[in-house]
Design a protein around this motif. Structure first.
Motif: not given
Ligand SMILES: NC(=O)N[C@@H](CC(=O)O)C(=O)O
Length: 428
Positions: A237-245, A287-290, A336-339, A341-351
């Motif tokens: 995750v850290e490497i991908v975050r760095w690459a995107k930045s 870390a993956l959920r975040e 893991t993500m909706v219940d 509170g990390l992601l709403d359903w619009a976020g699920v549609a996106d991912r």
């Protein structure tokens, strides 16, 4: 009857709306739409999503029809709310020619449960030595845009560089299975406390992370696009975050099982938990959920990997790696993500729909739920609670890690271009 009125569904989790389908198209979205001449589907309390898109499915045909076929795998996909799946190339023969990818593509069209977009192998026979016919696969009727040796890593840096350069010509993408082979020789599970206690060969996080680091730099160097399959560690995750930045054109996926399960489960020595990449630690899971929530990880992909019971019901060391996932993915993501509170359903549609369709260039999929769009839709009952019973799976294989586990939510309906493939939880 070609008109369908989905009444009172929370579109992408928002306010209740009616959605009118005529033929293969959404013609109107709004409150209190007239039902005349339409078949009505009561959807109060349910969530309507764009049809899910899986960028990483193993359908096993040709060659391992004892574990899955295009028909059984796409039935499993429709059950799980998917309207399009990308079929991995590690079949027998390998999908490394126009002939094989066209065969898989046509089988998907014939059966009609969901669209099947074949993934082409990067190298001939997945051997990592010589580039496969990437251009011919792209120009074939299957129109391949995603290339992967998944199951095996493209470990030769020169071959990886050439593949990245080659697919640029037609906007393709290389999906890397990041696993440094020498660092994972004899590996049976995540390298850590549990592997040390159990005496099983460890699979270090660095084996994944070092390949991701190399490949994002290669993509930057040749100005190409790279996709990383099934991220499993906090370091990845850290490497991908760095690459995107840094502006590197990289996308990444996580599987439902890596969002929920840890290597503690391996203490049971039950091979149902044996998977590639391996289940990691609680810290990795968090870390993956975040990262999925903040967009560092772009999508959820199932890595649906069906295996017949004789390849899984054996001692740990001899068992095949992989888990089925199409029919439980949305429930695991809800838990893991909706219940949480990390992601709403619009976020699920996106991912699970918009972004995977965009990465794979799946035309007609991952579109907004609005008038004029193809009616590829999934209706979910998020209030449902039930235990996973693999005997009811549409997949030919039963190797789920969730047997007997309570998971929230249930897909009740799936429409592929306005045609129901799943009705009230039953395949049409
Ligand atoms: N994910 C898995 O554990 N298995 C995959 C291939 C692979 O990625 O090893 C399979 O094809 O079975």
């Amino acid at each position: 009857m070609s008109k369908i009125l989905i009444r009172g569904a929370k579109v992408l989790g928002g306010e209740p709306q009616d959605v009118l389908i005529d033929g293969d198209t959404i013609v109107e979205v709004g409150a209190g739409l007239p039902a005349e001449g339409a078949e009505v589907v009561e959807a109060e309390g349910k969530v309507l999503l764009p049809g899910l898109v899986d960028l990483h499915t193993h359908l096993r045909e040709p060659g391992r029809e004892d574990s899955e076929t295009v028909l059984t795998g796409t039935r499993a996909a429709a059950s799980g709310g998917y309207t399009a799946v990308f079929a991995m190339a590690n079949t027998f023969p390998v999908a490394d020619t126009a002939g094989v990818v066209e065969q898989v593509y046509r089988l998907g069209q014939q059966h009609g449960y969901c669209d099947v977009q074949p993934i082409g192998a990067v190298t001939v026979g997945l051997e990592g030595k010589k580039l496969a016919e990437l251009g011919a696969m792209h120009e074939s009727a299957a129109g391949v845009t995603v290339f992967s040796d998944d199951g095996k890593c493209v470990d030769d840096a020169v071959i990886m560089r050439r593949a990245l350069e080659y697919v640029k010509a037609f906007g393709g993408v290389v999906a890397q299975h990041a696993q440094e082979p020498r660092l994972t020789e004899g590996a049976q599970m995540n390298e850590g406390v549990v592997s040390a206690e159990l005496g099983l060969g460890g699979w270090p996080a660095v084996a994944e992370e070092s390949i991701i680091a190399r490949d994002v730099l290669l993509a930057e160097h040749v100005h190409s696009r790279v996709h990383i399959c099934h991220l499993s560690t906090a370091g990845s995750v850290e490497i991908v975050r760095w690459a995107k930045s840094r502006g590197i054109d990289v996308t990444a996926e996580v599987t439902p099982h890596h969002l929920l399960l840890t290597d503690e489960l391996v203490r049971s020595y039950d091979p149902v938990y044996k998977v590639n990449p391996p289940l990691r630690t609680e810290r990795d899971v968090m870390a993956l959920r975040e990262a999925l929530a903040d967009g560092t990880i772009d999508i959820v992909a199932t890595d649906h990997a069906p295996h017949p019971h004789e390849d899984k019901d054996c001692e740990w060391a001899a068992a095949a790696m992989g888990m089925v996932g199409l029919e439980t993915a949305l429930s695991v993501v809800q838990q893991t993500m909706v219940d949480s509170g990390l992601l709403d359903w619009a976020g699920v549609a996106d991912r699970m729909s918009f972004k995977p369709a965009r990465i794979g260039r799946a035309t007609g999929h991952g579109r907004p739920v609005s008038a004029g769009e193809p009616a590829n839709l999934t209706l979910v009952d998020p209030a449902y609670r039930g235990t996973v019973d693999p005997t009811g799976f549409a997949s030919r294989s039963r190797n789920t890690p969730y047997e007997g586990r309570e998971l929230p939510g249930r897909v009740t309906h799936t429409w592929l271009r306005g045609r129901a493939t799943l009705v009230d939880g039953k395949l049409a």
